[in-house]
Design a protein around this motif. Sequence first.
Motif: not given
Lengths: 262, 262
Positions: A43, A45, A102-103, A105-107, A115, A187, A189, A238
């Motif tokens: 994410m 910006i 989840l990886q 989800y964050y990357t 999101l 998801m 992990r 999510i």
Amino acid sequence: MLVITNDDGVRSPGLLALFRSVQGLGEEVEVVGPNGPQSAAGMSITFYKPLRIERVALDGVRAYAVTGSPTDSVFLARYKLFKSKEIKLVLSGINLGENLTLQSYYTSGTVSAALAAALNGIKGIAFSMLMDTSREPPVEAFDDAARYTRAIVKEVLRQGFPEGADVLSVNFPNHIGPHTRIRVTPMARTMFDEFVLERRDPRGNKYYWLGGRISKNLREGTDVHTVLVEHNISVTPISMSSGSEQALRSTTELIGQIMTEV
Amino acid sequence: MLVITNDDGVRSPGLLALFRSVQGLGEEVEVVGPNGPQSAAGMSITFYKPLRIERVALDGVRAYAVTGSPTDSVFLARYKLFKSKEIKLVLSGINLGENLTLQSYYTSGTVSAALAAALNGIKGIAFSMLMDTSREPPVEAFDDAARYTRAIVKEVLRQGFPEGADVLSVNFPNHIGPHTRIRVTPMARTMFDEFVLERRDPRGNKYYWLGGRISKNLREGTDVHTVLVEHNISVTPISMSSGSEQALRSTTELIGQIMTEV
């Protein structure tokens, strides 16, 4: 209005497939995406440099190409380009390559675009497909997946977004046939057994590569098991939140001890 | 063993303050962090180029300085440097500047280092402090915060990590006095009212700045209200998961309609 974006850039065949798949559902469709590849942008910006928007036409798709990240694209769509119109959904993808666990989800830039939409009050759906990413696939490679993207978007427009979910992350297997099913799964992990490789350069100094092998112990009922082992389609809702009720309670107990110590 | 990292780089006074604050708690303390600033790195992982590790000594702190991100540092600590030892906690910070709201969850390098630890089976705590970030503060600027970092880590080592939480994100106000309290709060969704500024360059072409003003409607009982309005310390547990039970149920209902359509 539906806004389509991605992290592979507006010229990606996956974006073209997604764009075509949601025509004729009774909603205007606009494309606002990065002017080049932005995979694993997460994410990010862009605050430190200004952005440009270029109007491009690709295979009959008129798109806004942004000199920034997927999140920048969502931001510009929401607060500049279409601020007076109601954006019903931000659709991100179809990504060349899966975004599981989840990886992702964050990357993942693909998931992050959805999101970012949700943080700004718009529901989002991220679409990704497991495939050989060593060369760019033709748009036809997404034909089967596109039937499902259309069906999912159509159903969400008809029934509304699933309650309690802010984003849906959809992952397609590399082959979709008559036996392919859709599973709703949380998801996992992680899907990798991580390792570090140590080497020496010609001057004798050490350097390191980070790596990961796909784990042999993928848990049933997770997104990664659904796509990699069962070869089915996974749909993962999510819900954006920080901690569970239980975590809030147990942290409150822990912190209760501290004020007396400091 | 405690592993300390951050996203401002191993030479940051915030890291030094955190390092000193957890001495003498009965655990070995090691520092593994980026060799330069990596703010807003999010959870970036370096797969395309090799990493180097340099051994540096700073103000009496022996540190491993990594040519990569906070997440790379956690990865190397876990799978290379201390793989045979039990890392009890990864501590990240003290960050120069606050990390509040879900936006920080997805973008902050400080928080991501703790999340990366949790993905790899180690609990993490991220510490951040609201401050004027236009110039680097002296290590003494963290003296009051450091009493709390020590108390929190000591209590976690004594009681265990709060059940249901994978990560704690702690935010300090810019001044800590006798009336300062600790509150356990969930993250607000956002703290900004976003906007886009349109300008023209000397050649007459448009360009855009993304911006955000701190919102006047910060909700009570959230991390951002606790720190910015009440001037208290917020502790937010993070539970890593994709969707709530409700979201999984409602998505399953939605998807049930689709197989018949495709």
